[in-house]
Design a protein around this motif. Structure first.
Motif, short mmCIF file in Angstrom:
data_model
loop_
_atom_site.label_atom_id
_atom_site.label_comp_id
_atom_site.label_asym_id
_atom_site.label_seq_id
_atom_site.Cartn_x
_atom_site.Cartn_y
_atom_site.Cartn_z
N VAL A 131 0.85 -1.19 0.00
CA VAL A 131 0.00 0.00 0.00
C VAL A 131 0.89 1.24 0.00
O VAL A 131 2.10 1.17 0.23
CB VAL A 131 -0.94 0.03 1.22
CG1 VAL A 131 -1.87 -1.17 1.22
CG2 VAL A 131 -0.15 0.12 2.52
N HIS A 132 0.29 2.38 -0.26
CA HIS A 132 1.02 3.64 -0.20
C HIS A 132 1.44 3.91 1.23
O HIS A 132 0.77 3.52 2.18
CB HIS A 132 0.15 4.78 -0.73
CG HIS A 132 0.91 6.03 -1.04
ND1 HIS A 132 1.20 6.96 -0.06
CD2 HIS A 132 1.45 6.50 -2.19
CE1 HIS A 132 1.88 7.96 -0.60
NE2 HIS A 132 2.05 7.71 -1.90
N LYS A 133 2.54 4.62 1.38
CA LYS A 133 3.05 4.94 2.71
C LYS A 133 2.03 5.72 3.54
O LYS A 133 1.92 5.52 4.76
CB LYS A 133 4.35 5.74 2.58
CG LYS A 133 5.07 6.00 3.89
CD LYS A 133 6.39 6.72 3.66
CE LYS A 133 7.06 7.06 4.97
NZ LYS A 133 8.38 7.74 4.77
N SER A 134 1.27 6.60 2.91
CA SER A 134 0.27 7.39 3.64
C SER A 134 -0.82 6.49 4.21
O SER A 134 -1.35 6.75 5.30
CB SER A 134 -0.33 8.45 2.74
OG SER A 134 -1.02 7.87 1.65
N THR A 135 -1.17 5.42 3.47
CA THR A 135 -2.19 4.48 3.96
C THR A 135 -1.67 3.74 5.18
O THR A 135 -2.38 3.59 6.18
CB THR A 135 -2.55 3.47 2.85
OG1 THR A 135 -3.09 4.18 1.74
CG2 THR A 135 -3.58 2.46 3.35
N ALA A 136 -0.42 3.27 5.11
CA ALA A 136 0.17 2.57 6.24
C ALA A 136 0.25 3.49 7.45
O ALA A 136 -0.03 3.08 8.59
CB ALA A 136 1.55 2.06 5.88
#
Length: 263
Positions: free
Chosen positions: A42-47
């Motif tokens: 997933v995108h870093k922002s999602t994590a």
């Protein structure tokens, strides 16, 4: 109308990812946001957003020196709740097995779950009619001996609030049989008797032909943590009510002692 933001496939996916993060942290100890994002694909922002949510619930915490994450103390709280139930079953089984063998009927260990009773363990005696397997089942708190024991040992404010929440539009509790106590006044009167004599007796209120006798199980600090009961056909229990009540009380005290209560 649009679906709520916390419902649907996206919410399920978020829950799945959050649980996966907990599993990753449990396996690896410390992980950074970039590592978690890569493992989840997933995108870093999602994590980062998922970790922030877990952190808010105490399930993950960020290490101040490196910015990496580890499991939070909230996990211990959840594990402790499960462990306490497991300990209760483990510590009570020897006592309940002996009681079931002696009285010949079904013995249950029950806890409070919201405004219902939750059955944690069951042992059947040689005379028991194996009609119900109650383990994992819930029952109305007002119409069972176990529920009445747990109600009787709440604070007055808690029991009043519980009974009030369970009443229908007409101000009565749910009637399960013609013998069920459905007024708050009648239940409160029975709770006073339970506190005075130390055990509850409920005849034909959950089901016609079923009687149960229950007594409180206490934790190390003296708080009531569960109820222990013997149940069986009314005609068999009635004939031995005093004897069964004494044995149930003794068994509940024995389990309480195994949990650390010294009263």
């Amino acid at each position: 109308m649009a679906a709520p933001a916390d419902s649907g496939p996206a919410a399920v996916q978020s829950v799945d990812r959050a649980l996966t993060i907990l599993e990753l942290l449990a396996a690896d100890g410390h992980l950074g946001v970039t590592e978690i994002a890569a493992l989840l694909d997933v995108h870093k922002s999602t994590a980062s957003r998922l970790l922030t949510t877990l952190e808010a619930h105490g399930l993950a915490e960020q290490l101040p020196d490196r910015g990496r994450y580890r499991l939070g103390v909230g996990v211990l709280r959840l594990a402790g709740a499960t462990r306490s139930r497991m300990d209760l079953v483990q510590e009570s089984r020897q006592v309940t097995s002996a009681l079931a063998a002696t009285v010949g009927e079904t013995v249950n260990v029950v806890i409070l779950s919201g405004r219902e009773t939750l059955y944690l363990d069951q042992v059947s005696g040689p005379s028991a009619l194996q009609i119900h397997n109650w383990v994992g089942k819930r029952n109305p708190i007002h119409a069972t001996a176990n529920g009445r024991v747990l109600l009787a040992h709440m604070s007055e404010a808690e029991s009043d609030a519980t009974l009030a929440a369970l009443t229908d539009g007409g101000g009565e509790l749910t009637r399960l049989t013609e013998r069920t106590l459905v007024t708050q006044q009648a239940v409160r009167a029975d709770l006073a008797q339970i506190r005075e004599r130390g055990y509850a007796v409920v005849r034909d209120e959950l089901e016609i032909g079923l009687t149960a006798v229950a007594a409180p199980v206490r934790g190390a600090a003296g708080e009531v943590v569960a109820s222990l009961s013997v149940s069986g056909p009314t005609f068999r229990i009635e004939d031995r009510l005093d004897s069964i009540a004494q044995q149930v009380g003794a068994a509940a005290r024995a389990v309480s002692g195994r949990l650390g209560w010294s009263g």
